[in-house]
Design a protein around this motif. Sequence first.
Motif, PDB file in Angstrom:
ATOM      1  N   MET A  69       0.832  -1.203   0.000  1.00  0.00           N
ATOM      2  CA  MET A  69       0.000   0.000   0.000  1.00  0.00           C
ATOM      3  C   MET A  69       0.870   1.259   0.000  1.00  0.00           C
ATOM      4  SD  MET A  69      -3.259   0.865   2.427  1.00  0.00           S
ATOM      5  CE  MET A  69      -4.618   1.837   1.743  1.00  0.00           C
ATOM      6  N   LEU A  70       1.911   1.278   0.820  1.00  0.00           N
ATOM      7  CA  LEU A  70       2.822   2.430   0.822  1.00  0.00           C
ATOM      8  C   LEU A  70       3.493   2.584  -0.544  1.00  0.00           C
ATOM      9  CD1 LEU A  70       4.517   1.995   4.327  1.00  0.00           C
ATOM     10  CD2 LEU A  70       2.896   3.782   3.662  1.00  0.00           C
ATOM     11  N   THR A  71       3.868   1.462  -1.151  1.00  0.00           N
ATOM     12  CA  THR A  71       4.480   1.522  -2.476  1.00  0.00           C
ATOM     13  C   THR A  71       3.500   2.060  -3.506  1.00  0.00           C
ATOM     14  OG1 THR A  71       5.765  -0.453  -1.869  1.00  0.00           O
ATOM     15  CG2 THR A  71       5.844   0.227  -4.157  1.00  0.00           C
ATOM     16  N   LEU A  72       2.228   1.672  -3.402  1.00  0.00           N
ATOM     17  CA  LEU A  72       1.216   2.162  -4.335  1.00  0.00           C
ATOM     18  C   LEU A  72       1.043   3.672  -4.232  1.00  0.00           C
ATOM     19  CD1 LEU A  72      -0.991   1.700  -6.435  1.00  0.00           C
ATOM     20  CD2 LEU A  72      -2.568   1.174  -4.554  1.00  0.00           C
ATOM     21  N   PHE A  73       0.987   4.196  -3.007  1.00  0.00           N
ATOM     22  CA  PHE A  73       0.908   5.647  -2.835  1.00  0.00           C
ATOM     23  C   PHE A  73       2.053   6.330  -3.583  1.00  0.00           C
ATOM     24  CE2 PHE A  73      -1.071   4.842   1.615  1.00  0.00           C
ATOM     25  CZ  PHE A  73      -2.335   4.724   1.053  1.00  0.00           C
ATOM     26  N   CYS A  74       3.261   5.792  -3.393  1.00  0.00           N
ATOM     27  CA  CYS A  74       4.446   6.398  -4.008  1.00  0.00           C
ATOM     28  C   CYS A  74       4.449   6.205  -5.518  1.00  0.00           C
ATOM     29  CB  CYS A  74       5.708   5.799  -3.393  1.00  0.00           C
ATOM     30  SG  CYS A  74       5.965   6.267  -1.657  1.00  0.00           S
ATOM     31  N   LEU A  75       3.948   5.071  -5.984  1.00  0.00           N
ATOM     32  CA  LEU A  75       3.917   4.798  -7.419  1.00  0.00           C
ATOM     33  C   LEU A  75       2.973   5.757  -8.139  1.00  0.00           C
ATOM     34  CD1 LEU A  75       4.889   3.051  -9.727  1.00  0.00           C
ATOM     35  CD2 LEU A  75       3.181   1.338  -9.103  1.00  0.00           C
ATOM     36  N   CYS A  76       1.880   6.114  -7.489  1.00  0.00           N
ATOM     37  CA  CYS A  76       0.949   7.071  -8.085  1.00  0.00           C
ATOM     38  C   CYS A  76       1.535   8.483  -8.106  1.00  0.00           C
ATOM     39  CB  CYS A  76      -0.368   7.067  -7.312  1.00  0.00           C
ATOM     40  SG  CYS A  76      -1.341   5.552  -7.520  1.00  0.00           S
ATOM     41  N   ALA A  77       2.548   8.726  -7.267  1.00  0.00           N
ATOM     42  CA  ALA A  77       3.137  10.068  -7.165  1.00  0.00           C
ATOM     43  C   ALA A  77       4.446  10.215  -7.928  1.00  0.00           C
ATOM     44  CB  ALA A  77       3.370  10.418  -5.696  1.00  0.00           C
ATOM     45  N   GLY A  78       5.053   9.109  -8.358  1.00  0.00           N
ATOM     46  CA  GLY A  78       6.342   9.202  -9.034  1.00  0.00           C
ATOM     47  C   GLY A  78       6.896   7.835  -9.377  1.00  0.00           C
ATOM     48  N   LYS A  79       8.223   7.724  -9.364  1.00  0.00           N
ATOM     49  CA  LYS A  79       8.897   6.477  -9.729  1.00  0.00           C
ATOM     50  C   LYS A  79       9.246   5.681  -8.471  1.00  0.00           C
ATOM     51  CE  LYS A  79      12.329   8.173 -12.150  1.00  0.00           C
ATOM     52  NZ  LYS A  79      13.482   8.281 -13.077  1.00  0.00           N
ATOM     53  N   THR A  80       9.004   4.386  -8.538  1.00  0.00           N
ATOM     54  CA  THR A  80       9.376   3.488  -7.441  1.00  0.00           C
ATOM     55  C   THR A  80      10.427   2.529  -7.976  1.00  0.00           C
ATOM     56  OG1 THR A  80       7.528   2.023  -8.017  1.00  0.00           O
ATOM     57  CG2 THR A  80       7.142   3.668  -6.316  1.00  0.00           C
ATOM     58  N   VAL A  81      11.543   2.423  -7.257  1.00  0.00           N
ATOM     59  CA  VAL A  81      12.683   1.684  -7.777  1.00  0.00           C
ATOM     60  C   VAL A  81      13.265   0.758  -6.713  1.00  0.00           C
ATOM     61  CG1 VAL A  81      13.254   3.552  -9.374  1.00  0.00           C
ATOM     62  CG2 VAL A  81      14.371   3.460  -7.120  1.00  0.00           C
ATOM     63  N   GLN A  82      14.170  -0.083  -7.157  1.00  0.00           N
ATOM     64  CA  GLN A  82      14.962  -0.933  -6.264  1.00  0.00           C
ATOM     65  C   GLN A  82      16.417  -0.509  -6.369  1.00  0.00           C
ATOM     66  OE1 GLN A  82      14.763  -5.551  -5.600  1.00  0.00           O
ATOM     67  NE2 GLN A  82      16.034  -5.245  -7.404  1.00  0.00           N
ATOM     68  N   GLN A  83      17.094  -0.463  -5.223  1.00  0.00           N
ATOM     69  CA  GLN A  83      18.539  -0.180  -5.219  1.00  0.00           C
ATOM     70  C   GLN A  83      19.252  -1.493  -4.933  1.00  0.00           C
ATOM     71  OE1 GLN A  83      20.621   1.577  -6.362  1.00  0.00           O
ATOM     72  NE2 GLN A  83      21.888   2.803  -4.992  1.00  0.00           N
ATOM     73  N   PRO A  84      19.846  -2.138  -5.958  1.00  0.00           N
ATOM     74  CA  PRO A  84      20.411  -3.483  -5.775  1.00  0.00           C
ATOM     75  C   PRO A  84      21.689  -3.522  -4.958  1.00  0.00           C
ATOM     76  CG  PRO A  84      20.808  -2.695  -8.003  1.00  0.00           C
ATOM     77  CD  PRO A  84      19.915  -1.680  -7.347  1.00  0.00           C
ATOM     78  N   THR A  85      22.128  -2.366  -4.442  1.00  0.00           N
ATOM     79  CA  THR A  85      23.308  -2.344  -3.571  1.00  0.00           C
ATOM     80  C   THR A  85      22.934  -2.065  -2.119  1.00  0.00           C
ATOM     81  OG1 THR A  85      23.614  -0.017  -4.185  1.00  0.00           O
ATOM     82  CG2 THR A  85      24.919  -1.651  -5.387  1.00  0.00           C
ATOM     83  N   ALA A  86      21.633  -2.028  -1.815  1.00  0.00           N
ATOM     84  CA  ALA A  86      21.161  -1.834  -0.437  1.00  0.00           C
ATOM     85  C   ALA A  86      20.608  -3.164   0.060  1.00  0.00           C
ATOM     86  CB  ALA A  86      20.090  -0.748  -0.390  1.00  0.00           C
ATOM     87  N   PHE A  87      21.225  -3.732   1.096  1.00  0.00           N
ATOM     88  CA  PHE A  87      20.888  -5.078   1.542  1.00  0.00           C
ATOM     89  C   PHE A  87      20.372  -5.103   2.985  1.00  0.00           C
ATOM     90  CE2 PHE A  87      24.056  -5.683  -1.782  1.00  0.00           C
ATOM     91  CZ  PHE A  87      23.495  -6.695  -2.544  1.00  0.00           C
ATOM     92  N   ALA A  88      19.453  -6.019   3.206  1.00  0.00           N
ATOM     93  CA  ALA A  88      19.009  -6.323   4.564  1.00  0.00           C
ATOM     94  C   ALA A  88      18.848  -7.831   4.680  1.00  0.00           C
ATOM     95  CB  ALA A  88      17.688  -5.629   4.889  1.00  0.00           C
ATOM     96  N   PHE A  89      18.921  -8.318   5.913  1.00  0.00           N
ATOM     97  CA  PHE A  89      18.790  -9.748   6.174  1.00  0.00           C
ATOM     98  C   PHE A  89      17.675  -9.935   7.196  1.00  0.00           C
ATOM     99  CE2 PHE A  89      23.064  -8.594   5.095  1.00  0.00           C
ATOM    100  CZ  PHE A  89      23.431  -9.508   4.125  1.00  0.00           C
TER     101      PHE A  89
END
Length: 446
Positions: free
Chosen positions: A273-293
């Motif tokens: 849902m948070l991603t959808l809000f942002c997608l309607c307002a602009g570009k939503t992307v992935q940063q493949p150098t940011a990692f979490a475990f």
Amino acid sequence: MSPRWGMALGAVVLVALTVWGARHVYAVAHPDLDPGHRFTVVYAVAFAILCWQTLLALSERPYVTSAEQLQLLHRLRVVTNVPIYNEDPAALKETIASLLDQTRLPQVIHAVNDGSTRVDYADVRAWAETAATERGVELVWFDKPNGGKRSAQVVTFSSTPDADIYLTVDSDAVLDERALEEGLKPFADPEVTSVAGVVQALNNRANLLARLTDLWFVIGQMTDRSSLSTMGSVLVNSGPLALYRAQVVRDHLHTYASEEFLGRRVEFSDDSMLTLFCLCAGKTVQQPTAFAFTLMPETLDHHLRQYLRWMRGAFIRSFWRFRYLPTNRYAYWAHLAGWVQTLVSLWVFIALFVMGAARDPGSVPHLLLIPVLVGYGQALRYFSARRSDEPAWSRALTVLLSPLAALWAFFGLRLVRLYAIATCRRTGWGTRESVEVALARPARAS
């Protein structure tokens, strides 16, 4: 991943796609030679979509920034939300420690205990407050009655009008030390409104299920999400590591806090849902150098409940996407194509593996060859997310298990998804009434 390995991986995938493409051209020209000739055109279209998705995924590049842009990013006020509910204290401590170990620190951390009933966090809280003070980070601890993950996030979103970026993590997520620094870089582009990090299983070597889950989860991020990121159209972030333009979130706060589906309050699908809000307002992307475990399920029961919750949330969110995503955006058509593929593949699955197998059981091994080979091809992307806590042979072993992961997704998870759709009115969380997975070891990306 090094450029050399990237070129090698791209070459392997492109050669495989070329050979398979030639096979489909031949099948269209000679349909009677194909045991599944009724679906030759369907196979060809599915192949074309797979080619397109693969090429987009291989085109994904990390965002990089200039010295001037880094200075601007450094001025952004980052507020982190850590929602807590019956989490293993050791895992929670490691989560907060990883936030305080960032090369680019957040200004504020909100630890929101959402009415945990099974765990006492007094020691973790005392340690966290001292450690944050030493690092110059403001840590605020909230204790509140249980209201769900969203209500815990709303505590942060509604009380920080000065935040520029919200960093959301799970209470069992361990961030790589450069996760925030890397995750902020795409925001140098003013059109970017949200950034997804790459999530791997912290306990990926605990057992066979953990290995398969890690493989399946990473491949999904490095294929489907990578392809969408190339087009600025990521549909859903992952809870362990996601960043959002704070103003976009605050603009939709009431809607986020009060979502209902068929008269019932929705307690999950918060990331989508948070991603959808942002997608309607602009570009939503992935940063493949940011990692979490993060801690993934180690038991089949926990795994099925988690996936069931994800699929119920995905089904509910689909209605929102069809209603609110602009039809001139790539995201809308990618979402539509995904549902067409799902429905057509279900039809083909029933025709070939239910009715067809009943008539000719000997055809099943031949028909399974395609999903197994596709699974192996996509599993090569698993090597693009290396980690320093695991030897190469262990990662290779995980990739060798890709036929099991492909078959589990093809048969088992398909049925779970259908059940999730049929029971979508069950909108409760469904997991973690007690501590389900305990921390065994930290991890870092290489």
